[in-house]
Design a protein around this motif. Structure first.
Motif, PDB file in Angstrom:
ATOM      1  N   THR A  97      47.450  57.053  32.580  1.00  0.00           N
ATOM      2  CA  THR A  97      46.690  55.816  32.521  1.00  0.00           C
ATOM      3  C   THR A  97      45.986  55.661  33.862  1.00  0.00           C
ATOM      4  O   THR A  97      46.628  55.647  34.907  1.00  0.00           O
ATOM      5  CB  THR A  97      47.592  54.595  32.266  1.00  0.00           C
ATOM      6  N   GLU A 108      51.787  48.476  31.050  1.00  0.00           N
ATOM      7  CA  GLU A 108      51.072  49.715  31.359  1.00  0.00           C
ATOM      8  C   GLU A 108      51.808  50.522  32.430  1.00  0.00           C
ATOM      9  O   GLU A 108      51.913  51.743  32.337  1.00  0.00           O
ATOM     10  CB  GLU A 108      49.654  49.398  31.825  1.00  0.00           C
ATOM     11  N   GLN A 112      53.768  54.297  31.842  1.00  0.00           N
ATOM     12  CA  GLN A 112      53.485  55.515  32.594  1.00  0.00           C
ATOM     13  C   GLN A 112      54.765  56.215  33.028  1.00  0.00           C
ATOM     14  O   GLN A 112      54.865  57.438  32.998  1.00  0.00           O
ATOM     15  CB  GLN A 112      52.642  55.171  33.821  1.00  0.00           C
ATOM     16  N   ASN A 116      56.513  60.115  31.741  1.00  0.00           N
ATOM     17  CA  ASN A 116      56.439  61.082  32.834  1.00  0.00           C
ATOM     18  C   ASN A 116      57.730  61.218  33.632  1.00  0.00           C
ATOM     19  O   ASN A 116      58.041  62.305  34.124  1.00  0.00           O
ATOM     20  CB  ASN A 116      55.298  60.714  33.783  1.00  0.00           C
ATOM     21  N   TYR A 157      50.123  57.115  38.067  1.00  0.00           N
ATOM     22  CA  TYR A 157      50.454  58.467  37.609  1.00  0.00           C
ATOM     23  C   TYR A 157      51.133  59.229  38.748  1.00  0.00           C
ATOM     24  O   TYR A 157      52.162  59.883  38.545  1.00  0.00           O
ATOM     25  CB  TYR A 157      49.171  59.172  37.173  1.00  0.00           C
ATOM     26  N   SER A 160      54.717  58.128  39.177  1.00  0.00           N
ATOM     27  CA  SER A 160      55.649  58.683  38.186  1.00  0.00           C
ATOM     28  C   SER A 160      55.999  60.124  38.510  1.00  0.00           C
ATOM     29  O   SER A 160      57.132  60.562  38.290  1.00  0.00           O
ATOM     30  CB  SER A 160      55.043  58.579  36.780  1.00  0.00           C
TER      31      SER A 160
END
Length: 295
Positions: A97, A108, A112, A116, A157, A160
């Motif tokens: 995302t 959101e 993520q 992940n 991202y 994660s």
């Protein structure tokens, strides 16, 4: 979907998440080309079933949402019952995302991490009892160039993937005593649908100038590589008797890793006196700790 025990000749058994496309499917094809057997999992297994038909008896296609911990453990149990063992586990499932950190809604941000980080954690936990009992196995965590540093619009991202790598470093030391290896691969750019399937946050007007600059950089185009090349590197990794904890995949990510590391070392060196002055060992204090103390 067949779940009866396999009667094919012995070969390494892989458990691959996110195997329906991109790097995951390239990994599955490389393993099959090497004569190995594959438990291929994904939310949608339509393309995996094509592999199963082509490689009869050597592919077990399992629908799996790695964010469902109970389903992950059940899938691993099914895999072991089917092939009798697990040798190589590839945590490849991932989502992206894009958005500035300030823009992320709670759902959101959590989503993520659910795939992940937590997805890879659940798989790692589920396979460890089998690998420990065997006294062998190799867990490969698919990280990213994003774990080398945070970048505008991919901060969550990156977060994660940072979490994935921190967990995996600890896991590698915990599992080593049982003969289980852990490696982290950090791919650069490959022609997968990670970006085309990426989601985006609701943009804030404050970040229009930065987005404009990023779009200008991206418009210059990128030359990514075929997933097959990443699969070839993975095969060399799992064939190694002494695989590294980390493996960079691609010249761009290789150079970036060194640039980021050198910049960090220069910064640390420049602030060395401040860092060293912040620590001076003293005996443990007696009595209750002072307010506000500790980490």
């Amino acid at each position: 979907m067949t779940t009866a025990p396999s009667t094919t000749a012995p070969g390494r058994v892989w458990f691959i998440t996110g195997a329906s496309r991109g790097l995951g499917q390239a990994f599955a094809r490389a393993a099959l080309d090497a004569g190995d057997r594959v438990v291929a999992t994904a939310r949608n297994i339509a393309t995996i079933e094509e592999l199963a038909t082509k490689h009869e008896g050597r592919v077990l296609a399992l629908p799996l949402d790695v964010t469902d911990r109970t389903a992950v453990f059940a899938a691993v149990t099914t895999a072991v019952e089917h092939f009798g063992r697990l040798d190589i586990v590839v945590n490849n499932a991932g989502t992206l995302t894009m958005g500035m950190v300030e823009e992320f809604a709670e759902a959101e941000a959590r989503a993520q991490f659910e795939t992940n980080f937590f997805g890879a954690l659940w798989v790692s936990q589920a396979v460890l009892p089998q690998l420990r009992a065997q006294g062998s196995g190799h867990v490969v965590q698919v990280s990213s160039i994003a774990a080398l540093g945070g970048f505008p619009s991919t901060g969550m991202y990156s977060a994660s993937k940072f979490a994935l790598e921190g967990m995996s470093e600890a896991l590698s030391m915990e599992a080593a005593q049982y003969g289980v290896k852990v490696s982290i691969i950090q791919p650069g750019g490959y022609w997968t649908d990670l970006y085309t399937s990426a989601r985006s946050t609701t943009p804030l007007d404050a970040y229009v100038p930065l987005r404009t600059e990023l779009e200008k950089q991206w418009s210059e185009g990128s030359v990514d590589s075929e997933p097959r090349l990443a699969a070839e590197a993975l095969m060399k990794l799992v064939d190694s008797e002494n695989p590294p904890l980390r493996l960079l995949l691609g010249s761009m990510v290789y150079d970036l890793a060194f640039d980021i590391s050198q910049q960090r070392m220069q910064t640390w060196a420049g602030w060395e006196q401040v860092s060293r002055a912040a620590e001076h060992a003293v005996p443990a204090p007696s009595g209750p700790p002072a307010e506000g103390g500790g980490n």
